[in-house]
Design an enzyme around this catalytic site. Sequence first.
Site, PDB file in Angstrom:
ATOM      1  N   SER A 112       7.719 -47.823 -37.908  1.00  0.00           N
ATOM      2  CA  SER A 112       8.496 -47.322 -36.786  1.00  0.00           C
ATOM      3  C   SER A 112       9.228 -46.017 -37.075  1.00  0.00           C
ATOM      4  O   SER A 112       8.622 -45.018 -37.436  1.00  0.00           O
ATOM      5  CB  SER A 112       9.462 -48.412 -36.326  1.00  0.00           C
ATOM      6  OG  SER A 112      10.039 -48.051 -35.112  1.00  0.00           O
ATOM      7  N   HIS A 113      10.562 -46.054 -36.971  1.00  0.00           N
ATOM      8  CA  HIS A 113      11.363 -44.843 -37.120  1.00  0.00           C
ATOM      9  C   HIS A 113      11.691 -44.565 -38.587  1.00  0.00           C
ATOM     10  O   HIS A 113      12.333 -43.567 -38.886  1.00  0.00           O
ATOM     11  CB  HIS A 113      12.666 -45.014 -36.346  1.00  0.00           C
ATOM     12  CG  HIS A 113      13.386 -46.262 -36.760  1.00  0.00           C
ATOM     13  ND1 HIS A 113      12.928 -47.508 -36.414  1.00  0.00           N
ATOM     14  CD2 HIS A 113      14.468 -46.463 -37.535  1.00  0.00           C
ATOM     15  CE1 HIS A 113      13.717 -48.420 -36.940  1.00  0.00           C
ATOM     16  NE2 HIS A 113      14.663 -47.817 -37.633  1.00  0.00           N
ATOM     17  N   ASP A 276       9.808 -41.988 -31.378  1.00  0.00           N
ATOM     18  CA  ASP A 276       9.888 -42.258 -32.822  1.00  0.00           C
ATOM     19  C   ASP A 276       8.503 -42.331 -33.474  1.00  0.00           C
ATOM     20  O   ASP A 276       7.502 -41.976 -32.846  1.00  0.00           O
ATOM     21  CB  ASP A 276      10.650 -43.564 -33.059  1.00  0.00           C
ATOM     22  CG  ASP A 276       9.876 -44.768 -32.578  1.00  0.00           C
ATOM     23  OD1 ASP A 276       9.066 -44.616 -31.642  1.00  0.00           O
ATOM     24  OD2 ASP A 276      10.049 -45.863 -33.146  1.00  0.00           O
ATOM     25  N   ASP A 278       6.251 -44.636 -34.131  1.00  0.00           N
ATOM     26  CA  ASP A 278       5.128 -45.326 -33.483  1.00  0.00           C
ATOM     27  C   ASP A 278       5.195 -45.284 -31.957  1.00  0.00           C
ATOM     28  O   ASP A 278       4.428 -45.980 -31.288  1.00  0.00           O
ATOM     29  CB  ASP A 278       5.038 -46.774 -33.975  1.00  0.00           C
ATOM     30  CG  ASP A 278       6.287 -47.584 -33.645  1.00  0.00           C
ATOM     31  OD1 ASP A 278       7.361 -46.980 -33.514  1.00  0.00           O
ATOM     32  OD2 ASP A 278       6.180 -48.820 -33.525  1.00  0.00           O
ATOM     33  N   ASP A 280       7.462 -46.179 -29.639  1.00  0.00           N
ATOM     34  CA  ASP A 280       8.033 -47.177 -28.732  1.00  0.00           C
ATOM     35  C   ASP A 280       9.495 -46.906 -28.387  1.00  0.00           C
ATOM     36  O   ASP A 280      10.030 -47.485 -27.459  1.00  0.00           O
ATOM     37  CB  ASP A 280       7.835 -48.615 -29.260  1.00  0.00           C
ATOM     38  CG  ASP A 280       8.383 -48.828 -30.653  1.00  0.00           C
ATOM     39  OD1 ASP A 280       8.974 -47.879 -31.215  1.00  0.00           O
ATOM     40  OD2 ASP A 280       8.212 -49.942 -31.186  1.00  0.00           O
ATOM     41  N   ARG A 281      10.151 -46.014 -29.142  1.00  0.00           N
ATOM     42  CA  ARG A 281      11.551 -45.713 -28.820  1.00  0.00           C
ATOM     43  C   ARG A 281      11.652 -44.442 -27.990  1.00  0.00           C
ATOM     44  O   ARG A 281      10.737 -43.617 -27.996  1.00  0.00           O
ATOM     45  CB  ARG A 281      12.352 -45.503 -30.108  1.00  0.00           C
ATOM     46  CG  ARG A 281      12.413 -46.750 -30.955  1.00  0.00           C
ATOM     47  CD  ARG A 281      13.329 -46.527 -32.131  1.00  0.00           C
ATOM     48  NE  ARG A 281      13.485 -47.764 -32.864  1.00  0.00           N
ATOM     49  CZ  ARG A 281      14.539 -48.076 -33.602  1.00  0.00           C
ATOM     50  NH1 ARG A 281      15.521 -47.210 -33.725  1.00  0.00           N
ATOM     51  NH2 ARG A 281      14.606 -49.217 -34.234  1.00  0.00           N
ATOM     52  N   LYS A 375       8.223 -52.158 -26.220  1.00  0.00           N
ATOM     53  CA  LYS A 375       8.992 -51.075 -25.634  1.00  0.00           C
ATOM     54  C   LYS A 375       8.141 -49.821 -25.680  1.00  0.00           C
ATOM     55  O   LYS A 375       7.184 -49.747 -26.450  1.00  0.00           O
ATOM     56  CB  LYS A 375      10.310 -50.898 -26.370  1.00  0.00           C
ATOM     57  CG  LYS A 375      10.221 -50.674 -27.868  1.00  0.00           C
ATOM     58  CD  LYS A 375      11.620 -50.735 -28.451  1.00  0.00           C
ATOM     59  CE  LYS A 375      11.673 -50.334 -29.911  1.00  0.00           C
ATOM     60  NZ  LYS A 375      11.424 -51.439 -30.826  1.00  0.00           N
TER      61      LYS A 375
END
Length: 542
Positions: A112-113, A276, A278, A280-281, A375
């Site tokens: 992710s982030h 981010d 991947d 999703d944010r 998300k």
Amino acid sequence: MTRSIATTPFDDQKPGTSGLRKKVRVFQQPGYAKNFIQSVFDVLDGFAGQTLVLGGDGRFLNREVIQTAIRMAAANGFGRVLVGSGGILSTPAASNVIRKYGAFGGLILSASHNPGGPDEDFGIKYNISNGGPAPEKVTDAVYARSKVIDRYLTVDVPDVDLDRLGSTQVGDMTIEVIDPVEDYAALMEELFDFGAIRSLIAGGFRLSFDAMHAVTGPYAHEILERRLGAPEGTVVNGTPLPDFGGHHPDPNAVHAAELFARMFGADAPDFGAASDGDGDRNLIVGRNIFVTPSDSLAVLAANMGLAPGYAGGLTGIARSMPTSGAADRVARALNVPLFETPTGWKFFGNLLDAGLATICGEESAGTGSNHVREKDGLWAVLLWLNILAVRRESVAAIMADHWARYGRNYYARHDYEGVESDAADRLMSELRGGLDSLVGQSFGSSIVAATDDFEYTDPVDGSVSRAQGVRILFETGSRIVFRLSGTGTSGATLRVYLERFEGPQGVLDYDVGTALEDLVEAADAIAGIRHHTGREQPTVIT
Ligand code: G16
């Protein structure tokens, strides 16, 4: 051709808030990724001949683990693998592909982030057939299996060419290398009024999107620049890099500082956004105004009907517990239920599947809807653009109008990163131990009305999740929440969530830091943050 290879278990493969995240060096230990992937396959039932979706955010190790997973999927009996070309699929795009093609599930390679590169982070998460993260009962079973695993299955075949679209065979299994953007972009065109957004942009509305050298680059170039007509250069840092250009692909004021500078500088664009690692944010910034994720959820929920995909209205709103109560007021006004879940997108899956909620959101920059089961960063950006295209007001005007109608939840999260794990555990256990005696005590001018350790009973399957975060509720309606992050890879991260509410007649234009000053003091007095962590200041404030 299938080979069974003996292996020995690792004792640290417990998935966290969102899959297994570790340092790249940990994943590079012989057998580490293979053990985990085999543990996932070993606890699943009935996937023979079925489809597995594979993709990742392009970070260091992505391609290698994709090749490993392809061989293992073939050896374990999957019938087909759909893999994004270059090994790329954003998390929401993977969720969409799983749903659209009726896949059994998917492996998404991402941390992710978190930063990427040889000395940074890697991760693997498994998503189920609804396109959402595996629920706790699955991740618990994977962890149990990983502790006793003694073999993994693979086949001896050369690497698949991930850069050529089309099908090939690996044993009895078909591999299809697919365009990672096409299906996702088509879904966005169904949900949003691209014509209205195009004419907003053609009329001189300026936007800036920072892809942070992460997975959303190709998606944003295609959707914002090619399909919506934003000028070239609207998308910055649009090429995914294995180390994200040396930055944290975390869309906040610290890691997206350039975007903030642009949006608060002279001649700022009308709208700024970022996503981010991947995809999703989301981060939403107007000219001279940052929209907190909690407020963004509330504004999106209140205005969602302006987008064609949601013209029918909402069935309900869900938020994670530490997310501010701003969305609760919108739910009340719309007369729809509000669900409060523990942190982790996986808790929204059942609500979305059962049609109980249409939009879900988290303070950690995550918002999404029933269009996928993750998300979705670009989705949130496009919904904002759709709303702006219809309302033709600035972001600041939309926020002022929202607060004047519903009141304002001043909100901030203070993160203390890289705290020694034992110290963080001590802080939490002392806090839990003293919860009852806090009730009735005063901190500054605020009196504690109630305390608890958040517990959630899933309304759909009845499963219970305990100890999901300590809540201190004040008589004024203010709130402090303490919990430890479940996504870090070194030491512990203490998260302290601070919230103060002002009704529509209250002061709606305080500086956030000033508004929350007393709560910051109270948080330290209650939990002994300085004492336990030795830190005077949080590492990051979001
Ligand atoms: C993940 C989860 C989110 C969660 C976030 C923070 O996001 O999907 O639901 O809110 O982690 O979790 P924690 O506070 O435990 O670190 P992502 O974007 O990292 O996958």
